[in-house]
Design an enzyme around this catalytic site. Structure first.
Site, mmCIF file in Angstrom:
data_model
loop_
_atom_site.group_PDB
_atom_site.id
_atom_site.type_symbol
_atom_site.label_atom_id
_atom_site.label_comp_id
_atom_site.label_asym_id
_atom_site.label_seq_id
_atom_site.Cartn_x
_atom_site.Cartn_y
_atom_site.Cartn_z
ATOM 1 N N HIS A 82 -2.271 9.893 -28.346
ATOM 2 C CA HIS A 82 -2.493 8.761 -27.951
ATOM 3 C C HIS A 82 -3.311 7.860 -28.835
ATOM 4 C CE1 HIS A 82 -2.184 9.981 -23.280
ATOM 5 N NE2 HIS A 82 -1.179 9.953 -23.820
ATOM 6 N N GLU A 105 8.049 17.524 -25.476
ATOM 7 C CA GLU A 105 7.246 17.872 -24.068
ATOM 8 C C GLU A 105 7.953 19.262 -23.754
ATOM 9 O OE1 GLU A 105 4.651 16.189 -23.090
ATOM 10 O OE2 GLU A 105 5.074 13.897 -23.724
ATOM 11 N N HIS A 148 -1.778 15.445 -26.468
ATOM 12 C CA HIS A 148 -1.634 13.985 -26.303
ATOM 13 C C HIS A 148 -3.211 13.171 -26.528
ATOM 14 C CE1 HIS A 148 1.600 15.401 -23.798
ATOM 15 N NE2 HIS A 148 1.887 14.499 -23.187
ATOM 16 N N ASN A 167 -1.696 17.979 -21.287
ATOM 17 C CA ASN A 167 -1.875 16.883 -22.112
ATOM 18 C C ASN A 167 -2.096 17.538 -23.561
ATOM 19 O OD1 ASN A 167 -1.715 14.679 -20.628
ATOM 20 N ND2 ASN A 167 -3.546 15.150 -19.716
ATOM 21 N N ARG A 225 0.896 -1.233 -0.079
ATOM 22 C CA ARG A 225 0.110 -0.049 -0.346
ATOM 23 C C ARG A 225 0.712 1.393 -0.216
ATOM 24 N NH1 ARG A 225 -3.141 -3.156 3.874
ATOM 25 N NH2 ARG A 225 -4.634 -4.052 2.605
ATOM 26 N N LYS A 280 2.120 10.856 -11.656
ATOM 27 C CA LYS A 280 1.358 10.235 -12.468
ATOM 28 C C LYS A 280 2.188 8.926 -12.740
ATOM 29 C CE LYS A 280 -1.672 13.224 -15.044
ATOM 30 N NZ LYS A 280 -2.308 13.644 -16.293
ATOM 31 N N GLU A 305 -5.545 16.665 -11.391
ATOM 32 C CA GLU A 305 -6.046 16.876 -12.805
ATOM 33 C C GLU A 305 -7.499 17.053 -12.616
ATOM 34 O OE1 GLU A 305 -4.186 15.148 -16.058
ATOM 35 O OE2 GLU A 305 -6.060 15.277 -17.173
ATOM 36 N N HIS A 331 6.240 7.929 -27.866
ATOM 37 C CA HIS A 331 5.566 8.646 -27.118
ATOM 38 C C HIS A 331 5.679 10.376 -27.600
ATOM 39 C CE1 HIS A 331 2.540 10.418 -24.133
ATOM 40 N NE2 HIS A 331 3.615 11.234 -23.707
ATOM 41 N N ARG A 354 -4.390 20.918 -14.562
ATOM 42 C CA ARG A 354 -3.399 20.001 -15.188
ATOM 43 C C ARG A 354 -3.566 19.346 -16.736
ATOM 44 N NH1 ARG A 354 -0.229 15.645 -11.626
ATOM 45 N NH2 ARG A 354 1.111 14.772 -13.389
ATOM 46 N N LYS A 393 5.976 22.821 -15.050
ATOM 47 C CA LYS A 393 4.971 21.622 -14.742
ATOM 48 C C LYS A 393 4.771 21.527 -13.047
ATOM 49 C CE LYS A 393 4.066 16.887 -15.145
ATOM 50 N NZ LYS A 393 4.057 15.607 -15.667
HETATM 51 P P1 NAD Z 1 11.343 5.299 -22.579
HETATM 52 O O1 NAD Z 1 11.304 5.179 -21.106
HETATM 53 O O2 NAD Z 1 10.897 4.199 -23.529
HETATM 54 O O3 NAD Z 1 12.872 5.839 -22.918
HETATM 55 C C1 NAD Z 1 12.989 5.626 -24.599
HETATM 56 C C2 NAD Z 1 14.326 4.911 -24.730
HETATM 57 O O4 NAD Z 1 15.430 5.621 -24.288
HETATM 58 C C3 NAD Z 1 14.228 3.597 -24.135
HETATM 59 O O5 NAD Z 1 14.741 2.708 -25.258
HETATM 60 C C4 NAD Z 1 15.091 3.478 -23.097
HETATM 61 O O6 NAD Z 1 15.738 2.207 -22.709
HETATM 62 C C5 NAD Z 1 16.169 4.552 -23.364
HETATM 63 N N1 NAD Z 1 17.123 5.237 -22.687
HETATM 64 C C6 NAD Z 1 16.507 5.909 -21.631
HETATM 65 N N2 NAD Z 1 17.432 6.673 -20.824
HETATM 66 C C7 NAD Z 1 18.591 6.524 -21.934
HETATM 67 C C8 NAD Z 1 19.919 7.016 -21.884
HETATM 68 N N3 NAD Z 1 20.290 8.093 -20.812
HETATM 69 N N4 NAD Z 1 20.857 6.655 -22.543
HETATM 70 C C9 NAD Z 1 20.494 5.840 -23.746
HETATM 71 N N5 NAD Z 1 19.326 5.285 -23.949
HETATM 72 C C10 NAD Z 1 18.313 5.751 -22.909
HETATM 73 O O7 NAD Z 1 10.503 6.437 -23.356
HETATM 74 P P2 NAD Z 1 10.392 8.188 -22.584
HETATM 75 O O8 NAD Z 1 10.323 8.769 -23.843
HETATM 76 O O9 NAD Z 1 11.504 8.116 -21.500
HETATM 77 O O10 NAD Z 1 9.043 8.127 -21.792
HETATM 78 C C11 NAD Z 1 7.888 7.789 -22.461
HETATM 79 C C12 NAD Z 1 6.865 7.170 -21.643
HETATM 80 O O11 NAD Z 1 6.408 8.383 -20.440
HETATM 81 C C13 NAD Z 1 5.499 6.886 -21.912
HETATM 82 O O12 NAD Z 1 5.096 5.697 -21.579
HETATM 83 C C14 NAD Z 1 4.708 7.845 -21.573
HETATM 84 O O13 NAD Z 1 3.192 7.526 -21.406
HETATM 85 C C15 NAD Z 1 5.154 8.337 -20.088
HETATM 86 N N6 NAD Z 1 4.718 9.586 -19.782
HETATM 87 C C16 NAD Z 1 4.163 9.716 -18.660
HETATM 88 C C17 NAD Z 1 4.335 11.008 -17.979
HETATM 89 C C18 NAD Z 1 3.831 11.116 -16.499
HETATM 90 O O14 NAD Z 1 3.359 12.111 -16.400
HETATM 91 N N7 NAD Z 1 3.559 10.066 -15.777
HETATM 92 C C19 NAD Z 1 4.320 12.089 -18.842
HETATM 93 C C20 NAD Z 1 4.846 11.918 -19.988
HETATM 94 C C21 NAD Z 1 5.243 10.622 -20.456
HETATM 95 N N1 GLY Z 2 2.217 14.462 -18.574
HETATM 96 C C1 GLY Z 2 0.959 15.078 -18.176
HETATM 97 C C2 GLY Z 2 0.625 15.141 -16.747
HETATM 98 O O1 GLY Z 2 1.635 15.261 -15.966
HETATM 99 O O2 GLY Z 2 -0.328 15.769 -16.356
#
Ligand code: NAD
Ligand code: GLY
Length: 374
Positions: A260, A193, A256, A253, A129, A151, A245, A273, A249, A235
């Site tokens: 999406h 972003e 997005h 998006n 939890r 998130k 949100e 993404h 917030r 942010k």
């Molecule tokens: P990711 O985590 O898939 O990383 C992208 C690629 O880069 C992967 O292959 C990873 O292994 C590689 N990588 C990471 N760091 C590296 C480094 N320093 N050197 C070499 N390679 C490296 O993708 P991302 O773009 O970081 O994140 C996308 C994800 O984030 C999506 O799932 C999206 O939904 C999520 N997201 C979440 C929020 C939130 O608020 N929680 C906001 C935006 C996006």
């Molecule tokens: N990336 C959208 C949020 O954090 O709300």
């Protein structure tokens, strides 16, 4: 790198959320810098969650540093890729936590991009939890967006990030040096972003990005440091007002909802993404124009910047028979949808965003204008 080094003393962006407040540290070499983890819980055990790509680059340094704080530091490398952001992979985190007899005080460290961060955060939110976790984002996208704001979650085949929780980390450590090993396509995805923050909140920042986009694509350290810091400030400002949100917030998006649909329609992992968000922002700007909120010059300016960041601005046709219908169906699974009505983040004027619904026919025009067969 033709720029002087990024700040060695971290810049700190606070995020004010009452008893869930924390700091974002931004600087070079933070991964194993003395002081990076000062003030965080130093329980006897810790689990570093990374993936098979990031682990070989950075896990050893982080684990060695954490061994000065925790008696035992375990390491788990998840498979790499958005297509693994699912129940099956999440379960392997719980399996490891239980196999290592981790308790309620065990600290989880998410070392990687947004996929690792979102899944580790969700595991931290639900293991016993809730256990503490720290974000150590290693992609630009994760440093400017996903690691900040709490998130967490996984994808469902029917929709992106549909299962998850709001759960804040104890700290976010953005080590700018880690960005040097990012593949160029991933860097561009992160720039989507960064660009996003301009039209929704700060046109002076948008002007700055336009003037510095070549330096950002070339990873000039001072430019990267500024982009990460300003993005985190915006942010933090938004999340500080609307953590869960209920209104404001949603502007984060921007792009997005269309994005999406592209990601889900193409199959997770086909488009990054950030690529889908880049293209989605252009589509959302076109919708804003059709709703009479911005002019064509604004859309052209955004499209040009997205292109200069190395991102796509033309979306794929997802269904040759009924493309608009397919997009609309995918967008109805968006978390902002209310009673099946899609809520789009639109630009209400440069630097200001809001959410609106739009007639399907108008959205269909945007889709027709923005898509080509694959
Ligand atoms: P990711 O985590 O898939 O990383 C992208 C690629 O880069 C992967 O292959 C990873 O292994 C590689 N990588 C990471 N760091 C590296 C480094 N320093 N050197 C070499 N390679 C490296 O993708 P991302 O773009 O970081 O994140 C996308 C994800 O984030 C999506 O799932 C999206 O939904 C999520 N997201 C979440 C929020 C939130 O608020 N929680 C906001 C935006 C996006
Ligand atoms: N990336 C959208 C949020 O954090 O709300």
């Amino acid at each position: 790198m033709n720029d002087r080094a990024a700040p060695l003393i971290p810049e700190i962006v606070p995020i004010g959320l009452g008893d869930r407040s924390y700091d974002i540290h931004i600087g070079a070499g933070l991964l194993d810098a003395p002081g990076s983890f000062d003030g965080l819980p130093n329980s006897s055990s810790a689990l570093v969650v990374t993936n098979t790509t990031v682990g070989p680059w950075y896990a050893e340094r982080l684990v060695a540093c954490l061994q000065k704080r925790h008696k035992v530091v375990h390491l788990l490398a998840l498979p790499d890729g958005e297509e693994h952001k699912n129940w099956e992979t999440l379960q392997t985190i719980f399996d490891a936590l239980l196999a290592y007899a981790c308790d309620r005080k065990t600290v989880l460290y998410a070392l990687g991009g947004g996929v690792v961060g979102d899944m580790t955060g969700f595991a931290a939110a639900s293991y016993m939890r809730g256990v503490p976790f720290v974000q150590v984002p290693t992609t630009l996208l994760a440093q400017v967006d996903s690691s900040v704001g709490g998130k967490t979650g996984i994808n469902h085949p029917a929709g992106k990030n549909m299962i998850g929780a709001f759960y804040q980390p104890q700290r976010v450590l953005c080590d700018l040096d880690t960005l040097n090993t990012l593949p160029p396509r991933e860097l561009s995805a992160g720039l989507a972003e960064v660009i996003k923050y301009g039209p929704i909140a700060d046109m002076a920042f948008f002007d700055w990005i336009e003037a510095n986009i070549d330096a950002l694509v070339a990873r000039a350290p001072t430019a990267m440091a500024h982009a990460v810091r300003r993005s985190c400030e915006i942010k933090a400002w938004v999340v500080g007002q609307d953590e869960r949100e209920s209104g404001l917030r949603a502007i984060l998006n921007f792009g997005h909802t269309f994005g999406h649909a592209i990601e889900a329609g193409m199959g997770y992992g086909a488009w990054l993404h950030g690529e889908a968000v880049g293209c989605g922002m252009v589509m959302a700007a076109r919708l804003s124009e059709r709703l009479g909120l911005v002019d064509a010059a604004f859309v052209a300016r955004l499209k040009a910047l997205v292109e200069r960041a190395g991102l796509p601005t033309v979306a794929p046709v997802l269904d040759a028979e009924d493309n608009a219908g397919r997009y609309l169906a995918l967008m109805r699974v968006d978390k902002k949808a209310e009673a099946g009505a899609i809520k789009f983040v639109v630009i209400e004027g440069p630097g200001h965003a809001g959410t609106r619904s739009a007639p399907d026919a108008v959205v269909a025009e945007v889709i027709a204008e923005s898509t080509v067969p694959r």
